[in-house]
Design a protein around this motif. Structure first.
Motif, PDB file in Angstrom:
ATOM      1  N   GLU B 139      37.449  95.681  64.151  1.00 13.87           N
ATOM      2  CA  GLU B 139      37.210  94.800  65.295  1.00 13.87           C
ATOM      3  C   GLU B 139      37.393  95.510  66.637  1.00 13.87           C
ATOM      4  O   GLU B 139      36.871  95.059  67.655  1.00 13.87           O
ATOM      5  N   THR B 140      38.183  96.597  66.657  1.00 15.21           N
ATOM      6  CA  THR B 140      38.316  97.349  67.912  1.00 15.21           C
ATOM      7  C   THR B 140      37.305  98.487  67.958  1.00 15.21           C
ATOM      8  O   THR B 140      37.259  99.239  68.935  1.00 15.21           O
ATOM      9  N   ASP B 169      54.658  86.725  69.661  1.00 13.03           N
ATOM     10  CA  ASP B 169      55.243  85.917  68.584  1.00 13.03           C
ATOM     11  C   ASP B 169      54.073  85.246  67.855  1.00 13.03           C
ATOM     12  O   ASP B 169      53.301  84.499  68.472  1.00 13.03           O
ATOM     13  N   PRO B 170      53.905  85.524  66.561  1.00 12.65           N
ATOM     14  CA  PRO B 170      52.710  84.994  65.867  1.00 12.65           C
ATOM     15  C   PRO B 170      52.681  83.464  65.804  1.00 12.65           C
ATOM     16  O   PRO B 170      51.613  82.881  65.660  1.00 12.65           O
ATOM     17  N   ASP B 171      53.852  82.801  65.941  1.00 18.21           N
ATOM     18  CA  ASP B 171      53.875  81.340  65.873  1.00 18.21           C
ATOM     19  C   ASP B 171      53.574  80.697  67.228  1.00 18.21           C
ATOM     20  O   ASP B 171      52.791  79.759  67.316  1.00 18.21           O
ATOM     21  N   VAL B 185      48.241  92.648  69.389  1.00 24.98           N
ATOM     22  CA  VAL B 185      47.048  92.007  69.944  1.00 24.98           C
ATOM     23  C   VAL B 185      46.332  93.026  70.836  1.00 24.98           C
ATOM     24  O   VAL B 185      46.982  93.676  71.649  1.00 24.98           O
ATOM     25  N   PHE B 186      45.024  93.166  70.649  1.00 19.88           N
ATOM     26  CA  PHE B 186      44.270  94.135  71.452  1.00 19.88           C
ATOM     27  C   PHE B 186      43.204  93.461  72.310  1.00 19.88           C
ATOM     28  O   PHE B 186      42.531  92.529  71.866  1.00 19.88           O
ATOM     29  N   VAL B 196      36.484  92.725  72.417  1.00 16.21           N
ATOM     30  CA  VAL B 196      37.423  91.695  71.946  1.00 16.21           C
ATOM     31  C   VAL B 196      38.426  91.403  73.059  1.00 16.21           C
ATOM     32  O   VAL B 196      38.823  92.291  73.811  1.00 16.21           O
ATOM     33  N   ILE B 197      38.792  90.137  73.169  1.00 18.52           N
ATOM     34  CA  ILE B 197      39.780  89.723  74.166  1.00 18.52           C
ATOM     35  C   ILE B 197      40.949  89.110  73.421  1.00 18.52           C
ATOM     36  O   ILE B 197      40.785  88.133  72.688  1.00 18.52           O
ATOM     37  N   ARG B 198      42.109  89.720  73.574  1.00 16.66           N
ATOM     38  CA  ARG B 198      43.333  89.285  72.895  1.00 16.66           C
ATOM     39  C   ARG B 198      43.074  89.034  71.407  1.00 16.66           C
ATOM     40  O   ARG B 198      43.381  87.980  70.854  1.00 16.66           O
ATOM     41  N   PHE B 199      42.519  90.046  70.762  1.00 12.32           N
ATOM     42  CA  PHE B 199      42.243  89.960  69.322  1.00 12.32           C
ATOM     43  C   PHE B 199      43.540  90.080  68.532  1.00 12.32           C
ATOM     44  O   PHE B 199      44.275  91.064  68.656  1.00 12.32           O
ATOM     45  N   ARG B 200      43.821  89.086  67.709  1.00 12.38           N
ATOM     46  CA  ARG B 200      45.046  89.074  66.897  1.00 12.38           C
ATOM     47  C   ARG B 200      44.796  89.871  65.626  1.00 12.38           C
ATOM     48  O   ARG B 200      44.007  89.485  64.785  1.00 12.38           O
TER      49      ARG B 200
END
Lengths: 327, 327
Positions: B139-140, B169-171, B185-186, B196-200
């Motif tokens: 994805e990157t 924090d994933p939650d 997050v990238f 990608v914007i704030r790709f988890r």
């Protein structure tokens, strides 16, 4: 053999391949699917570098998983398919089994194996596309470096600005007149890392015409390759000689001297089946593994108990060729 | 997922990978062997384009045939080896079996799978080389796009001029302080076709330091990835979720509802074994073929008669994880 490339060689390859794409009517922005993997078999690289030069959108699928290949051809509305001839046949078979269709596919460029006009016709009808016969040898730099047929399909145009082509008598080495059948010989004019001078291809063909073609190109045309001067066998884009099979078999402990290489040729597409006699304990897996190491692909085959393969009088018949034409 | 690339994206990938090569001390003219095939798994392309940018001599072997890989490593006096972690393990195993040596090989860059420090140590000793942990997600843009560890091996440098990296924090999605573990997050700054914007990523790590490193680089360092936020499984560089296995199995006529996905994790390298209950007539070959179509690789596995796989009370235990550490 090892084929080295400089950056200029890759550029030259890309240039030759880009010409082939344009000759097949594959314009900038069109989508192509490249089925050879990019690895020790160099075909994939040529298709790839040429496609980038020609501004195409590439789906690089690599080999195998034919149902997925068909799905990708349709999902991406692929315009043109690249591969070895026998992989075109495989796609056609799976398409028939699945009763599938390829509504977007219009063109294929198949190479690395010789194929008859009957097989070309069959592929064109089975896949519903126009088939081009791309030519090139690893020794000249790879797929597409020497030429392809144009939309008039009246012979293979040879890129004469890149290679000098001659047709010689394979026994005497004498250059033959246009129209006479002989061995194709190439001299590269633009390759850097490994230029070839009068490289004997082993391919049998003849010069069809040096006149301007209906397509407008003036590069001379030769007959599509359908024969060889030697006993080299080409299966799935891989070249080998029967003696390599023999050496591989005899390097396995317990394998005996009797073996058969059965080459079935259906309209020019070859399939190979290797039977061998061996002591108990030698498994088909062992034989297949060794052959794969040496040949680069897994032939079909069986292991027989000593004394059970048929014997022949006089010269041992070890290479059995079964040619047939299918409608 | 489909990852599209423009010409600029390929150049950006090449630039990131070329940095990784230089960071590992692989200077212009050195020889590298690229073991991933170039096909639907995109790893091979990144290694290849970066190597051309960095002026390296490439041996593109593609996957498989490990004895031949070892022969090529020695024949070409290869300086650096590229591949997925588990393929490094495979080469080490075959080398041990053959009592072989790799006297010329000095460096490996392994990626696409997480691996423990113990496994890294084992690979370094077994192959007699320095191992770098290359990071990058499809994805990157692919392998090497996000970063790698430097010769001081004090964390993964992230290419901050190309990507913004955050730990959340994933939650709650809250950005965490440096040193706190969370999900990486990238945000890409330079990609064109699919930024990608704030790709988890699902990868668990933490920022180790933003200080200038002993190597002189100022790109921040994160801890090597060893955990995930979700149930995604990575085997041989291929990602999948248990639900994909379930869907694949249940699409085969005659397959029943009971199955097991057994994931064995040896120092972070995963192997997967899939058992399933099915009616008579469903063969292992049919199951393997379907799984290969869906997952892109063939897991091991067996077909059981209905009612013979173990049952559990309450929530069905379908994914069984066996972790062990080897010395």
């Amino acid at each position: 053999m090892v084929m080295p490339y400089t950056q200029e060689d890759i550029d030259q390859w890309a240039e030759c391949m880009a010409r082939c794409y344009r000759m097949a009517g594959i314009e900038e922005g069109k989508t192509i699917q490249i089925t050879p993997s990019f690895g020790l078999f160099n075909g994939g690289f040529g298709f790839y570098h040429g496609a980038r030069k020609a501004g195409l959108f590439v789906i690089p699928t690599g080999a195998g998983n034919t149902p997925r290949q068909i799905r990708l051809l349709n999902d991406f509305q692929v315009y043109a398919l690249m591969g070895v001839v026998s992989y075109g046949v495989r796609i056609m078979e799976v398409l028939e089994e699945e009763r599938g269709e390829l509504p977007y596919l219009k063109v294929a460029m198949f190479g690395a194996e010789t194929f008859s006009d009957a097989m070309k016709e069959k592929l064109q009808n089975g896949l519903g596309i126009e088939v081009f016969d791309i030519y090139g040898l690893t020794e000249t730099g790879g797929v597409g470096t020497t030429g392809m047929d144009c939309p008039f399909h009246c012979g293979i145009h040879i890129w004469e600005d890149q290679y000098i082509v001659e047709v010689i008598d394979p026994d005497t080495g004498q250059v033959l007149d246009d129209g006479e059948k002989g061995e194709i010989v190439f001299t590269s004019l633009t390759r850097k890392a490994l230029p070839v001078i009068r490289f004997r291809t082993g391919d049998i063909s003849r010069v069809l015409s040096r006149d301007r073609c209906e397509c407008g190109r003036t590069h001379l045309r030769i007959e599509p390759i359908t024969g060889r001067t030697d006993d080299m066998i080409i299966v799935k884009g891989v070249n080998f000689y029967p003696r390599q099979v023999e050496e591989a078999l005899l390097s396995i402990p317990g394998v005996r001297n009797h073996y058969q290489i059965i080459i079935e040729d259906v309209n020019g597409i070859k399939d190979v089946h290797i039977n061998v006699e061996a002591d108990r304990g030698v498994t088909g897996f062992m034989v297949e593994k060794r052959l794969k190491e040496v040949l680069g692909f897994s032939p079909k085959g069986d292991v027989f108990s000593p004394g059970t393969l048929p014997r022949h009088e006089g010269k041992e018949v070890r290479v059995i060729r079964k040619d047939r034409e299918e409608e």
